[in-house]
Design an enzyme around this catalytic site. Structure first.
Site, mmCIF file in Angstrom:
data_model
loop_
_atom_site.group_PDB
_atom_site.id
_atom_site.type_symbol
_atom_site.label_atom_id
_atom_site.label_comp_id
_atom_site.label_asym_id
_atom_site.label_seq_id
_atom_site.Cartn_x
_atom_site.Cartn_y
_atom_site.Cartn_z
ATOM 1 N N GLY A 55 36.367 42.907 30.275
ATOM 2 C CA GLY A 55 35.618 43.633 31.289
ATOM 3 C C GLY A 55 35.124 45.014 30.873
ATOM 4 N N GLU A 98 39.077 50.692 31.582
ATOM 5 C CA GLU A 98 39.081 49.459 32.363
ATOM 6 C C GLU A 98 37.765 49.315 33.130
ATOM 7 O OE1 GLU A 98 39.974 46.667 33.183
ATOM 8 O OE2 GLU A 98 42.018 46.452 33.872
ATOM 9 N N ASP A 146 41.788 47.114 40.975
ATOM 10 C CA ASP A 146 41.747 46.361 42.228
ATOM 11 C C ASP A 146 43.128 46.490 42.884
ATOM 12 O OD1 ASP A 146 40.701 44.515 44.082
ATOM 13 O OD2 ASP A 146 41.364 42.798 42.927
ATOM 14 N N LYS A 171 38.693 49.958 43.724
ATOM 15 C CA LYS A 171 38.689 49.365 45.066
ATOM 16 C C LYS A 171 39.970 49.807 45.758
ATOM 17 C CE LYS A 171 36.648 44.830 44.315
ATOM 18 N NZ LYS A 171 37.018 43.403 44.232
ATOM 19 N N VAL A 182 32.614 42.053 42.875
ATOM 20 C CA VAL A 182 31.384 42.470 42.197
ATOM 21 C C VAL A 182 31.336 41.935 40.767
ATOM 22 C CG1 VAL A 182 31.078 44.565 43.571
ATOM 23 C CG2 VAL A 182 32.440 44.658 41.477
#
Ligand code: IMP
Ligand code: MG
Length: 179
Positions: free
Chosen positions: A43, A98, A102, A130, A152
């Site tokens: 990611g 990162e 989350d 988030k 997302v």
């Protein structure tokens, strides 16, 4: 791919501007230190490659691959290291990069794991946050954007390994997930 996009949440220009801002903060903060950027694959890849170009300091980079067992859109907190760092991090100033925090379960595990190897410091830089979904407390020193509780993709983030190459961050149409 475009037909799957519901709406763009963060545009290319906004990403560029934020990456510049984070890069200059990191440049200020890490002057004269032994900075090692630790990217969490996959990611981080687009964010990290843009970010390090905005850090005007000597640095080293290493990468980890971790998997948190769980479904495609939720992590479980059980973290497995699939690829570890190549080198010792003793006395280094570690900056974890990162894509998104989350639940925070992945990072809280990783921070503890890296701290046990006796680096000088461990800090986190995450493009997205988030906060509504947090289950484990993590301290994000460098945070790009705080976003609502929506799944997302783009700019490195995937759904089922697709959409990472989108140059912006967006929300997909609900039917993409239910297919
Ligand atoms: P955490 O352990 O719940 O904080 O999960 C972190 C990882 O879950 C991130 O590194 C992402 O790979 C993935 N993830 C969490 N939310 C999203 C999202 O909205 N889109 C894509 N991947 C996500
Ligand atoms: Mg992922």
């Amino acid at each position: 791919m475009d037909k799957d996009i519901l709406r763009i949440l963060i545009s290319e220009d906004e990403l560029k501007e934020k990456v510049k801002e984070l890069g200059s903060r990191i440049t200020e903060d890490y002057k004269g230190r032994d900075l090692m950027v630790v990217g969490i694959l996959k990611g981080c890849m687009l964010f990290l490659s843009d970010l390090v170009r905005e850090v005007k300091l000597p640095l080293t980079m290493d990468f980890m691959v971790v998997s948190s067992y769980g479904s495609a859109t939720k992590s479980s907190g059980v973290v497995r290291i699939i690829k570890d760092l190549e080198r010792d991090i003793m006395n280094k100033d570690i900056l974890i990069v990162e894509d998104i925090v989350d639940s925070g379960l992945t990072l809280s595990y990783l921070v503890e794991n890296l701290k046990s190897r006796n680096p000088k410091s461990v800090k986190i830089c995450s493009l997205l946050d988030k906060p509504e979904r947090r289950k484990a407390n993590v301290d994000i020193e460098y945070s790009g954007f705080s976003i609502p509780d929506e799944f997302v993709v783009g700019y490195g983030l995937d759904y089922d390994e697709v959409y990472r190459n989108l140059p912006f961050v967006c929300v997909l149409k609900p039917e993409v997930y239910s297919e």
